[in-house]
Write a protein that holds these residues in place. Sequence first.
Motif, PDB file in Angstrom:
ATOM      1  N   ARG A  52       0.860  -1.184   0.000  1.00  0.00           N
ATOM      2  CA  ARG A  52       0.000   0.000   0.000  1.00  0.00           C
ATOM      3  C   ARG A  52       0.894   1.231   0.000  1.00  0.00           C
ATOM      4  NH1 ARG A  52      -4.585  -1.623   4.573  1.00  0.00           N
ATOM      5  NH2 ARG A  52      -5.141  -3.653   3.651  1.00  0.00           N
ATOM      6  N   ILE A  53       0.758   2.026  -1.038  1.00  0.00           N
ATOM      7  CA  ILE A  53       1.587   3.223  -1.169  1.00  0.00           C
ATOM      8  C   ILE A  53       0.786   4.422  -0.704  1.00  0.00           C
ATOM      9  CG2 ILE A  53       2.841   4.698  -2.774  1.00  0.00           C
ATOM     10  CD1 ILE A  53       3.281   2.227  -4.510  1.00  0.00           C
ATOM     11  N   SER A  54       1.329   5.138   0.252  1.00  0.00           N
ATOM     12  CA  SER A  54       0.673   6.329   0.786  1.00  0.00           C
ATOM     13  C   SER A  54       1.579   7.535   0.569  1.00  0.00           C
ATOM     14  CB  SER A  54       0.392   6.153   2.282  1.00  0.00           C
ATOM     15  OG  SER A  54      -0.183   7.328   2.819  1.00  0.00           O
ATOM     16  N   ILE A  55       1.037   8.563  -0.054  1.00  0.00           N
ATOM     17  CA  ILE A  55       1.791   9.790  -0.299  1.00  0.00           C
ATOM     18  C   ILE A  55       1.277  10.870   0.645  1.00  0.00           C
ATOM     19  CG2 ILE A  55       2.381  11.556  -1.993  1.00  0.00           C
ATOM     20  CD1 ILE A  55       1.953   9.450  -4.162  1.00  0.00           C
ATOM     21  N   ALA A  56       2.173  11.397   1.455  1.00  0.00           N
ATOM     22  CA  ALA A  56       1.813  12.438   2.417  1.00  0.00           C
ATOM     23  C   ALA A  56       2.545  13.721   2.040  1.00  0.00           C
ATOM     24  CB  ALA A  56       2.183  12.001   3.834  1.00  0.00           C
ATOM     25  N   PRO A  57       1.914  14.599   1.236  1.00  0.00           N
ATOM     26  CA  PRO A  57       2.587  15.829   0.821  1.00  0.00           C
ATOM     27  C   PRO A  57       2.927  16.699   2.030  1.00  0.00           C
ATOM     28  CG  PRO A  57       0.606  15.437  -0.469  1.00  0.00           C
ATOM     29  CD  PRO A  57       0.564  14.484   0.686  1.00  0.00           C
ATOM     30  N   PRO A  58       4.112  17.279   2.057  1.00  0.00           N
ATOM     31  CA  PRO A  58       4.449  18.193   3.147  1.00  0.00           C
ATOM     32  C   PRO A  58       3.627  19.468   3.059  1.00  0.00           C
ATOM     33  CG  PRO A  58       6.167  18.196   1.476  1.00  0.00           C
ATOM     34  CD  PRO A  58       5.215  17.101   1.104  1.00  0.00           C
ATOM     35  N   THR A  59       3.589  20.218   4.138  1.00  0.00           N
ATOM     36  CA  THR A  59       2.851  21.482   4.174  1.00  0.00           C
ATOM     37  C   THR A  59       3.358  22.409   3.076  1.00  0.00           C
ATOM     38  OG1 THR A  59       2.568  21.275   6.560  1.00  0.00           O
ATOM     39  CG2 THR A  59       2.262  23.462   5.600  1.00  0.00           C
ATOM     40  N   GLY A  60       2.425  23.004   2.347  1.00  0.00           N
ATOM     41  CA  GLY A  60       2.800  23.925   1.284  1.00  0.00           C
ATOM     42  C   GLY A  60       2.811  23.297  -0.095  1.00  0.00           C
ATOM     43  N   VAL A  61       2.677  21.976  -0.180  1.00  0.00           N
ATOM     44  CA  VAL A  61       2.607  21.292  -1.471  1.00  0.00           C
ATOM     45  C   VAL A  61       1.139  21.036  -1.796  1.00  0.00           C
ATOM     46  CG1 VAL A  61       3.191  19.203  -2.750  1.00  0.00           C
ATOM     47  CG2 VAL A  61       4.878  20.238  -1.206  1.00  0.00           C
ATOM     48  N   HIS A  62       0.687  21.503  -2.950  1.00  0.00           N
ATOM     49  CA  HIS A  62      -0.737  21.449  -3.303  1.00  0.00           C
ATOM     50  C   HIS A  62      -0.946  20.523  -4.503  1.00  0.00           C
ATOM     51  CE1 HIS A  62      -1.349  24.787  -0.516  1.00  0.00           C
ATOM     52  NE2 HIS A  62      -0.321  25.378  -1.083  1.00  0.00           N
ATOM     53  N   ALA A  63      -0.610  19.259  -4.312  1.00  0.00           N
ATOM     54  CA  ALA A  63      -0.683  18.290  -5.407  1.00  0.00           C
ATOM     55  C   ALA A  63      -2.109  18.117  -5.923  1.00  0.00           C
ATOM     56  CB  ALA A  63      -0.115  16.952  -4.952  1.00  0.00           C
ATOM     57  N   ASP A  64      -3.097  18.080  -5.026  1.00  0.00           N
ATOM     58  CA  ASP A  64      -4.488  17.893  -5.451  1.00  0.00           C
ATOM     59  C   ASP A  64      -4.955  19.071  -6.297  1.00  0.00           C
ATOM     60  OD1 ASP A  64      -4.586  15.511  -4.116  1.00  0.00           O
ATOM     61  OD2 ASP A  64      -5.636  16.285  -2.352  1.00  0.00           O
ATOM     62  N   LEU A  65      -4.585  20.282  -5.888  1.00  0.00           N
ATOM     63  CA  LEU A  65      -4.966  21.475  -6.639  1.00  0.00           C
ATOM     64  C   LEU A  65      -4.298  21.477  -8.012  1.00  0.00           C
ATOM     65  CD1 LEU A  65      -6.390  24.209  -6.795  1.00  0.00           C
ATOM     66  CD2 LEU A  65      -4.457  25.221  -5.557  1.00  0.00           C
ATOM     67  N   GLU A  66      -3.046  21.093  -8.056  1.00  0.00           N
ATOM     68  CA  GLU A  66      -2.329  21.035  -9.336  1.00  0.00           C
ATOM     69  C   GLU A  66      -3.003  20.059 -10.287  1.00  0.00           C
ATOM     70  OE1 GLU A  66       2.183  22.105  -7.701  1.00  0.00           O
ATOM     71  OE2 GLU A  66       1.612  20.034  -8.111  1.00  0.00           O
ATOM     72  N   GLU A  67      -3.322  18.875  -9.789  1.00  0.00           N
ATOM     73  CA  GLU A  67      -3.958  17.866 -10.640  1.00  0.00           C
ATOM     74  C   GLU A  67      -5.336  18.317 -11.118  1.00  0.00           C
ATOM     75  OE1 GLU A  67      -3.979  14.181  -8.551  1.00  0.00           O
ATOM     76  OE2 GLU A  67      -1.788  14.044  -8.445  1.00  0.00           O
ATOM     77  N   ALA A  68      -6.070  18.983 -10.250  1.00  0.00           N
ATOM     78  CA  ALA A  68      -7.408  19.456 -10.630  1.00  0.00           C
ATOM     79  C   ALA A  68      -7.315  20.499 -11.745  1.00  0.00           C
ATOM     80  CB  ALA A  68      -8.119  20.036  -9.419  1.00  0.00           C
ATOM     81  N   ILE A  69      -6.342  21.395 -11.656  1.00  0.00           N
ATOM     82  CA  ILE A  69      -6.167  22.418 -12.692  1.00  0.00           C
ATOM     83  C   ILE A  69      -5.704  21.788 -13.995  1.00  0.00           C
ATOM     84  CG2 ILE A  69      -4.780  24.433 -13.352  1.00  0.00           C
ATOM     85  CD1 ILE A  69      -4.847  25.280 -10.421  1.00  0.00           C
ATOM     86  N   GLU A  70      -4.804  20.827 -13.893  1.00  0.00           N
ATOM     87  CA  GLU A  70      -4.334  20.130 -15.090  1.00  0.00           C
ATOM     88  C   GLU A  70      -5.490  19.466 -15.819  1.00  0.00           C
ATOM     89  OE1 GLU A  70       0.010  19.129 -13.066  1.00  0.00           O
ATOM     90  OE2 GLU A  70      -1.466  17.541 -13.349  1.00  0.00           O
ATOM     91  N   GLN A  71      -6.357  18.813 -15.084  1.00  0.00           N
ATOM     92  CA  GLN A  71      -7.496  18.129 -15.697  1.00  0.00           C
ATOM     93  C   GLN A  71      -8.522  19.122 -16.225  1.00  0.00           C
ATOM     94  OE1 GLN A  71      -8.978  15.364 -12.774  1.00  0.00           O
ATOM     95  NE2 GLN A  71      -7.053  14.231 -12.670  1.00  0.00           N
ATOM     96  N   LYS A  72      -8.733  20.189 -15.482  1.00  0.00           N
ATOM     97  CA  LYS A  72      -9.728  21.179 -15.880  1.00  0.00           C
ATOM     98  C   LYS A  72      -9.381  21.860 -17.195  1.00  0.00           C
ATOM     99  CE  LYS A  72     -13.304  23.898 -14.596  1.00  0.00           C
ATOM    100  NZ  LYS A  72     -14.626  23.407 -14.189  1.00  0.00           N
ATOM    101  N   PHE A  73      -8.092  22.187 -17.362  1.00  0.00           N
ATOM    102  CA  PHE A  73      -7.674  22.978 -18.513  1.00  0.00           C
ATOM    103  C   PHE A  73      -6.832  22.193 -19.518  1.00  0.00           C
ATOM    104  CE2 PHE A  73      -8.474  26.071 -15.134  1.00  0.00           C
ATOM    105  CZ  PHE A  73      -9.336  26.933 -15.792  1.00  0.00           C
ATOM    106  N   GLY A  74      -6.635  20.910 -19.297  1.00  0.00           N
ATOM    107  CA  GLY A  74      -5.860  20.120 -20.228  1.00  0.00           C
ATOM    108  C   GLY A  74      -4.394  20.496 -20.285  1.00  0.00           C
ATOM    109  N   LEU A  75      -3.841  20.932 -19.153  1.00  0.00           N
ATOM    110  CA  LEU A  75      -2.445  21.350 -19.102  1.00  0.00           C
ATOM    111  C   LEU A  75      -1.509  20.153 -19.000  1.00  0.00           C
ATOM    112  CD1 LEU A  75      -2.604  24.341 -16.579  1.00  0.00           C
ATOM    113  CD2 LEU A  75      -2.144  24.489 -19.028  1.00  0.00           C
ATOM    114  N   GLN A  76      -0.307  20.323 -19.521  1.00  0.00           N
ATOM    115  CA  GLN A  76       0.732  19.326 -19.284  1.00  0.00           C
ATOM    116  C   GLN A  76       1.111  19.308 -17.807  1.00  0.00           C
ATOM    117  OE1 GLN A  76       4.119  19.924 -21.814  1.00  0.00           O
ATOM    118  NE2 GLN A  76       2.923  19.842 -23.697  1.00  0.00           N
ATOM    119  N   GLN A  77       1.179  20.495 -17.217  1.00  0.00           N
ATOM    120  CA  GLN A  77       1.551  20.568 -15.814  1.00  0.00           C
ATOM    121  C   GLN A  77       1.119  21.901 -15.213  1.00  0.00           C
ATOM    122  OE1 GLN A  77       5.545  20.038 -12.967  1.00  0.00           O
ATOM    123  NE2 GLN A  77       5.670  19.664 -15.162  1.00  0.00           N
ATOM    124  N   ALA A  78       0.638  21.847 -13.980  1.00  0.00           N
ATOM    125  CA  ALA A  78       0.371  23.050 -13.189  1.00  0.00           C
ATOM    126  C   ALA A  78       1.284  23.005 -11.972  1.00  0.00           C
ATOM    127  CB  ALA A  78      -1.089  23.107 -12.758  1.00  0.00           C
TER     128      ALA A  78
END
Length: 337
Positions: A52-78
Amino acid sequence: MPSFDEARLMVKIARLYYDQGLRQQEITERLGIHQSTISRLLKRARDTNVVRISIAPPTGVHADLEEAIEQKFGLQQAIIVDTPDDADADQIERELGTAAAFYLETTVRKDMVIGLSPWGQALITMVERMSPNQRGKGGTVVQILGGVGNVQSRQYDPHLIQQLSANIGATPVLLQVPAVVGSPEARRVLSSDPAVREAAAYFDRIDLAVVALGSLMSLRPVGPNVAATFSDEERAELSKLGAVGDVCLRFIDSEGKPIRSALINRVMGIDLPALRQVGRIVGIAGGVRKLPVVRASLKGKWIDVLITDQQTGEQLLADAPTPKKGRTRAKTPAAVG
Protein backbone atom coordinates in the motif's frame (compact mmCIF):
# COMPACT_ATOMS: atom_id res chain seq x y z
CA MET A 1 -5.93 -15.28 -4.98
CA PRO A 2 -2.25 -16.11 -5.53
CA SER A 3 -0.96 -19.50 -4.48
CA PHE A 4 1.10 -19.73 -1.31
CA ASP A 5 4.35 -20.03 -3.26
CA GLU A 6 3.48 -17.10 -5.50
CA ALA A 7 2.46 -15.04 -2.47
CA ARG A 8 5.75 -15.81 -0.76
CA LEU A 9 7.74 -14.78 -3.85
CA MET A 10 5.61 -11.66 -4.28
CA VAL A 11 6.34 -10.54 -0.70
CA LYS A 12 10.06 -11.26 -1.10
CA ILE A 13 10.25 -9.21 -4.30
CA ALA A 14 8.22 -6.37 -2.75
CA ARG A 15 10.53 -6.21 0.27
CA LEU A 16 13.63 -6.16 -1.91
CA TYR A 17 12.15 -3.46 -4.13
CA TYR A 18 10.44 -1.18 -1.61
CA ASP A 19 12.31 -1.80 1.67
CA GLN A 20 15.84 -2.40 0.42
CA GLY A 21 15.64 -0.17 -2.63
CA LEU A 22 16.93 -2.67 -5.17
CA ARG A 23 16.18 -2.03 -8.84
CA GLN A 24 14.24 -4.62 -10.82
CA GLN A 25 17.37 -5.61 -12.74
CA GLU A 26 19.22 -6.17 -9.47
CA ILE A 27 16.40 -8.37 -8.18
CA THR A 28 16.53 -10.32 -11.44
CA GLU A 29 20.24 -10.98 -10.97
CA ARG A 30 19.83 -11.84 -7.30
CA LEU A 31 16.88 -14.23 -7.59
CA GLY A 32 17.45 -15.50 -11.11
CA ILE A 33 13.89 -14.55 -12.12
CA HIS A 34 12.90 -12.91 -15.38
CA GLN A 35 12.30 -9.16 -15.05
CA SER A 36 8.81 -9.42 -16.57
CA THR A 37 7.85 -11.74 -13.67
CA ILE A 38 9.15 -9.21 -11.17
CA SER A 39 7.16 -6.39 -12.81
CA ARG A 40 4.02 -8.54 -12.83
CA LEU A 41 4.32 -9.53 -9.17
CA LEU A 42 5.05 -5.96 -8.06
CA LYS A 43 1.89 -4.82 -9.82
CA ARG A 44 -0.10 -7.68 -8.30
CA ALA A 45 1.26 -6.76 -4.86
CA ARG A 46 -0.22 -3.29 -5.27
CA ASP A 47 -3.49 -4.54 -6.77
CA THR A 48 -4.06 -6.98 -3.87
CA ASN A 49 -3.02 -4.46 -1.18
CA VAL A 50 0.02 -6.48 -0.17
CA VAL A 51 1.81 -3.20 -0.88
CA ARG A 52 0.00 0.00 0.00
CA ILE A 53 1.59 3.22 -1.17
CA SER A 54 0.67 6.33 0.79
CA ILE A 55 1.79 9.79 -0.30
CA ALA A 56 1.81 12.44 2.42
CA PRO A 57 2.59 15.83 0.82
CA PRO A 58 4.45 18.19 3.15
CA THR A 59 2.85 21.48 4.17
CA GLY A 60 2.80 23.93 1.28
CA VAL A 61 2.61 21.29 -1.47
CA HIS A 62 -0.74 21.45 -3.30
CA ALA A 63 -0.68 18.29 -5.41
CA ASP A 64 -4.49 17.89 -5.45
CA LEU A 65 -4.97 21.48 -6.64
CA GLU A 66 -2.33 21.03 -9.34
CA GLU A 67 -3.96 17.87 -10.64
CA ALA A 68 -7.41 19.46 -10.63
CA ILE A 69 -6.17 22.42 -12.69
CA GLU A 70 -4.33 20.13 -15.09
CA GLN A 71 -7.50 18.13 -15.70
CA LYS A 72 -9.73 21.18 -15.88
CA PHE A 73 -7.67 22.98 -18.51
CA GLY A 74 -5.86 20.12 -20.23
CA LEU A 75 -2.45 21.35 -19.10
CA GLN A 76 0.73 19.33 -19.28
CA GLN A 77 1.55 20.57 -15.81
CA ALA A 78 0.37 23.05 -13.19
CA ILE A 79 2.81 24.23 -10.53
CA ILE A 80 1.16 25.84 -7.52
CA VAL A 81 3.33 27.95 -5.25
CA ASP A 82 2.41 28.38 -1.60
CA THR A 83 2.33 32.09 -0.74
CA PRO A 84 1.03 33.97 2.32
CA ASP A 85 -2.49 35.37 2.05
CA ASP A 86 -1.10 38.88 2.60
CA ALA A 87 1.73 38.58 0.07
CA ASP A 88 2.08 41.60 -2.21
CA ALA A 89 2.56 41.40 -5.98
CA ASP A 90 6.35 41.59 -5.79
CA GLN A 91 6.58 38.79 -3.25
CA ILE A 92 4.30 36.58 -5.33
CA GLU A 93 6.40 37.25 -8.43
CA ARG A 94 9.60 36.32 -6.60
CA GLU A 95 8.10 33.08 -5.28
CA LEU A 96 6.86 32.17 -8.75
CA GLY A 97 10.30 32.91 -10.17
CA THR A 98 11.92 30.56 -7.64
CA ALA A 99 9.55 27.76 -8.66
CA ALA A 100 10.22 28.50 -12.34
CA ALA A 101 13.98 28.22 -11.73
CA PHE A 102 13.58 24.70 -10.35
CA TYR A 103 11.24 23.75 -13.20
CA LEU A 104 13.70 24.94 -15.82
CA GLU A 105 16.66 23.27 -14.13
CA THR A 106 14.87 19.91 -14.24
CA THR A 107 13.47 20.38 -17.76
CA VAL A 108 16.31 21.73 -19.88
CA ARG A 109 17.99 19.25 -22.19
CA LYS A 110 20.96 19.45 -24.54
CA ASP A 111 20.49 21.19 -27.89
CA MET A 112 17.17 22.75 -26.88
CA VAL A 113 16.08 26.10 -28.30
CA ILE A 114 14.59 28.11 -25.44
CA GLY A 115 12.62 31.31 -25.97
CA LEU A 116 12.50 33.91 -23.21
CA SER A 117 10.61 37.19 -22.94
CA PRO A 118 13.27 38.95 -20.84
CA TRP A 119 11.30 41.13 -18.48
CA GLY A 120 9.20 40.88 -15.35
CA GLN A 121 10.20 40.22 -11.75
CA ALA A 122 9.32 36.52 -11.94
CA LEU A 123 11.67 35.94 -14.87
CA ILE A 124 14.44 37.98 -13.25
CA THR A 125 14.15 35.83 -10.12
CA MET A 126 13.98 32.65 -12.19
CA VAL A 127 17.29 33.37 -13.90
CA GLU A 128 19.02 34.62 -10.73
CA ARG A 129 18.11 31.55 -8.69
CA MET A 130 19.06 28.90 -11.20
CA SER A 131 22.03 26.76 -10.29
CA PRO A 132 24.73 26.82 -13.01
CA ASN A 133 24.84 23.59 -15.01
CA GLN A 134 25.54 22.37 -18.51
CA ARG A 135 22.18 20.73 -19.18
CA GLY A 136 21.47 23.01 -22.13
CA LYS A 137 24.85 22.52 -23.77
CA GLY A 138 24.68 22.90 -27.53
CA GLY A 139 21.37 24.74 -27.29
CA THR A 140 20.23 28.31 -27.75
CA VAL A 141 18.42 30.89 -25.64
CA VAL A 142 16.65 33.34 -27.91
CA GLN A 143 15.06 36.61 -26.86
CA ILE A 144 11.48 36.57 -28.16
CA LEU A 145 10.42 40.07 -27.07
CA GLY A 146 12.24 43.36 -27.27
CA GLY A 147 13.22 45.34 -24.21
CA VAL A 148 10.53 46.98 -22.09
CA GLY A 149 11.10 50.14 -20.08
CA ASN A 150 13.86 52.71 -20.17
CA VAL A 151 16.94 51.97 -22.25
CA GLN A 152 19.01 52.30 -19.06
CA SER A 153 16.89 49.79 -17.16
CA ARG A 154 18.10 46.31 -16.36
CA GLN A 155 15.18 44.80 -18.19
CA TYR A 156 16.01 46.48 -21.48
CA ASP A 157 19.53 45.08 -21.77
CA PRO A 158 20.49 41.48 -22.69
CA HIS A 159 21.34 40.60 -19.08
CA LEU A 160 18.73 37.89 -18.58
CA ILE A 161 19.32 36.18 -21.91
CA GLN A 162 23.06 36.11 -21.38
CA GLN A 163 22.83 34.96 -17.77
CA LEU A 164 20.37 32.18 -18.54
CA SER A 165 22.57 31.03 -21.42
CA ALA A 166 25.62 30.97 -19.17
CA ASN A 167 23.68 29.08 -16.48
CA ILE A 168 22.81 26.20 -18.80
CA GLY A 169 25.74 26.23 -21.21
CA ALA A 170 23.74 27.52 -24.20
CA THR A 171 24.36 30.25 -26.78
CA PRO A 172 22.45 33.55 -26.46
CA VAL A 173 20.65 35.13 -29.41
CA LEU A 174 19.53 38.67 -28.67
CA LEU A 175 16.70 40.81 -29.97
CA GLN A 176 18.16 44.20 -29.13
CA VAL A 177 15.25 46.43 -30.02
CA PRO A 178 12.48 48.05 -27.97
CA ALA A 179 9.44 45.88 -27.37
CA VAL A 180 7.24 48.71 -28.60
CA VAL A 181 8.45 51.19 -31.22
CA GLY A 182 6.96 54.53 -32.18
CA SER A 183 5.29 53.59 -35.44
CA PRO A 184 4.57 50.70 -37.84
CA GLU A 185 7.17 52.17 -40.17
CA ALA A 186 9.81 51.99 -37.44
CA ARG A 187 8.92 48.34 -36.90
CA ARG A 188 9.28 47.60 -40.62
CA VAL A 189 12.71 49.22 -40.71
CA LEU A 190 13.96 47.42 -37.59
CA SER A 191 12.52 44.10 -38.73
CA SER A 192 14.76 44.21 -41.79
CA ASP A 193 17.91 44.58 -39.70
CA PRO A 194 20.13 41.47 -40.07
CA ALA A 195 20.49 40.98 -36.30
CA VAL A 196 16.71 41.14 -35.80
CA ARG A 197 16.14 38.74 -38.68
CA GLU A 198 18.68 36.34 -37.16
CA ALA A 199 16.74 36.24 -33.89
CA ALA A 200 13.39 35.89 -35.66
CA ALA A 201 14.72 32.91 -37.61
CA TYR A 202 14.75 30.94 -34.36
CA PHE A 203 11.09 31.62 -33.53
CA ASP A 204 9.74 28.60 -35.41
CA ARG A 205 12.42 26.33 -33.90
CA ILE A 206 11.68 26.96 -30.22
CA ASP A 207 11.27 23.84 -28.11
CA LEU A 208 10.40 25.62 -24.86
CA ALA A 209 9.25 29.19 -24.27
CA VAL A 210 9.05 30.86 -20.87
CA VAL A 211 6.77 33.89 -20.79
CA ALA A 212 5.31 36.21 -18.20
CA LEU A 213 1.60 36.91 -18.60
CA GLY A 214 0.89 40.63 -18.34
CA SER A 215 -2.09 42.48 -16.94
CA LEU A 216 -3.64 45.26 -19.01
CA MET A 217 -3.29 47.89 -16.34
CA SER A 218 -0.29 48.01 -14.07
CA LEU A 219 -0.95 48.90 -10.43
CA ARG A 220 2.64 50.06 -10.08
CA PRO A 221 3.21 53.71 -10.97
CA VAL A 222 6.74 53.14 -12.28
CA GLY A 223 8.81 50.31 -13.64
CA PRO A 224 9.38 48.30 -16.81
CA ASN A 225 5.87 47.11 -17.56
CA VAL A 226 3.01 47.55 -20.01
CA ALA A 227 2.15 50.95 -18.59
CA ALA A 228 5.60 52.17 -19.59
CA THR A 229 5.17 51.19 -23.24
CA PHE A 230 1.62 52.31 -24.10
CA SER A 231 -0.06 55.57 -23.25
CA ASP A 232 -3.15 55.86 -21.07
CA GLU A 233 -5.22 56.48 -24.19
CA GLU A 234 -3.87 53.39 -25.90
CA ARG A 235 -4.53 51.22 -22.89
CA ALA A 236 -8.04 52.64 -22.71
CA GLU A 237 -8.51 51.64 -26.34
CA LEU A 238 -7.33 48.10 -25.60
CA SER A 239 -9.70 47.90 -22.66
CA LYS A 240 -12.60 49.07 -24.84
CA LEU A 241 -11.76 46.29 -27.29
CA GLY A 242 -12.04 43.78 -24.45
CA ALA A 243 -8.38 43.12 -23.67
CA VAL A 244 -7.66 41.63 -20.24
CA GLY A 245 -3.91 41.16 -20.60
CA ASP A 246 -1.15 39.97 -22.86
CA VAL A 247 1.12 37.09 -23.79
CA CYS A 248 4.43 38.60 -24.99
CA LEU A 249 2.62 41.94 -25.45
CA ARG A 250 0.06 40.31 -27.73
CA PHE A 251 -3.25 41.22 -26.13
CA ILE A 252 -6.11 38.77 -25.63
CA ASP A 253 -9.70 39.06 -24.46
CA SER A 254 -11.39 37.18 -21.62
CA GLU A 255 -11.88 34.12 -23.84
CA GLY A 256 -8.25 34.09 -24.89
CA LYS A 257 -8.92 35.42 -28.39
CA PRO A 258 -6.40 37.86 -29.90
CA ILE A 259 -7.35 41.53 -29.82
CA ARG A 260 -7.25 43.12 -33.27
CA SER A 261 -5.72 46.52 -32.69
CA ALA A 262 -3.40 48.73 -34.72
CA LEU A 263 -1.11 48.75 -31.68
CA ILE A 264 0.19 45.28 -32.57
CA ASN A 265 1.90 46.90 -35.56
CA ARG A 266 4.32 48.54 -33.14
CA VAL A 267 5.36 45.44 -31.15
CA MET A 268 8.76 43.87 -31.77
CA GLY A 269 8.73 40.21 -30.87
CA ILE A 270 7.18 36.85 -31.53
CA ASP A 271 3.56 36.94 -32.69
CA LEU A 272 0.76 34.66 -31.54
CA PRO A 273 0.66 32.42 -34.64
CA ALA A 274 4.37 31.72 -34.19
CA LEU A 275 3.88 31.17 -30.48
CA ARG A 276 1.32 28.47 -31.32
CA GLN A 277 4.08 26.44 -32.96
CA VAL A 278 6.30 26.33 -29.87
CA GLY A 279 6.72 22.84 -28.46
CA ARG A 280 5.96 23.83 -24.86
CA ILE A 281 4.95 27.21 -23.44
CA VAL A 282 5.43 27.94 -19.75
CA GLY A 283 3.30 30.81 -18.45
CA ILE A 284 4.19 32.51 -15.17
CA ALA A 285 1.70 34.78 -13.41
CA GLY A 286 -0.13 35.13 -10.13
CA GLY A 287 -1.95 37.49 -7.83
CA VAL A 288 -5.30 39.25 -8.03
CA ARG A 289 -4.44 41.60 -10.88
CA LYS A 290 -3.14 38.73 -13.05
CA LEU A 291 -6.14 36.43 -12.55
CA PRO A 292 -8.04 37.66 -15.67
CA VAL A 293 -5.08 37.12 -18.02
CA VAL A 294 -4.22 33.76 -16.45
CA ARG A 295 -7.79 32.60 -16.95
CA ALA A 296 -7.85 33.96 -20.52
CA SER A 297 -4.55 32.33 -21.47
CA LEU A 298 -5.88 28.98 -20.24
CA LYS A 299 -9.13 29.37 -22.16
CA GLY A 300 -7.24 30.33 -25.30
CA LYS A 301 -4.78 27.43 -24.90
CA TRP A 302 -1.78 29.76 -25.03
CA ILE A 303 0.21 27.87 -22.42
CA ASP A 304 1.02 24.25 -21.66
CA VAL A 305 2.51 24.71 -18.20
CA LEU A 306 1.19 27.17 -15.62
CA ILE A 307 3.19 28.43 -12.64
CA THR A 308 0.95 30.39 -10.29
CA ASP A 309 0.07 30.89 -6.62
CA GLN A 310 -2.41 28.95 -4.52
CA GLN A 311 -5.05 31.68 -4.32
CA THR A 312 -5.07 32.16 -8.09
CA GLY A 313 -5.25 28.40 -8.63
CA GLU A 314 -8.22 28.03 -6.31
CA GLN A 315 -10.02 30.90 -8.03
CA LEU A 316 -9.43 29.31 -11.44
CA LEU A 317 -11.21 26.18 -10.29
CA ALA A 318 -14.00 28.10 -8.62
CA ASP A 319 -15.17 30.17 -11.54
CA ALA A 320 -13.89 28.74 -14.81
CA PRO A 321 -15.86 26.41 -17.12
CA THR A 322 -13.97 23.55 -18.71
CA PRO A 323 -12.45 24.67 -22.05
CA LYS A 324 -11.91 22.47 -25.06
CA LYS A 325 -8.94 20.14 -24.70
CA GLY A 326 -5.75 20.40 -26.71
CA ARG A 327 -3.79 23.31 -28.09
CA THR A 328 -4.33 24.03 -31.76
CA ARG A 329 -1.05 24.72 -33.50
CA ALA A 330 -1.17 27.07 -36.45
CA LYS A 331 1.37 26.67 -39.25
CA THR A 332 1.94 30.36 -39.82
CA PRO A 333 5.62 31.26 -40.42
CA ALA A 334 7.33 32.96 -37.50
CA ALA A 335 7.73 36.72 -37.68
CA VAL A 336 8.73 39.72 -35.64
CA GLY A 337 5.84 42.08 -35.17
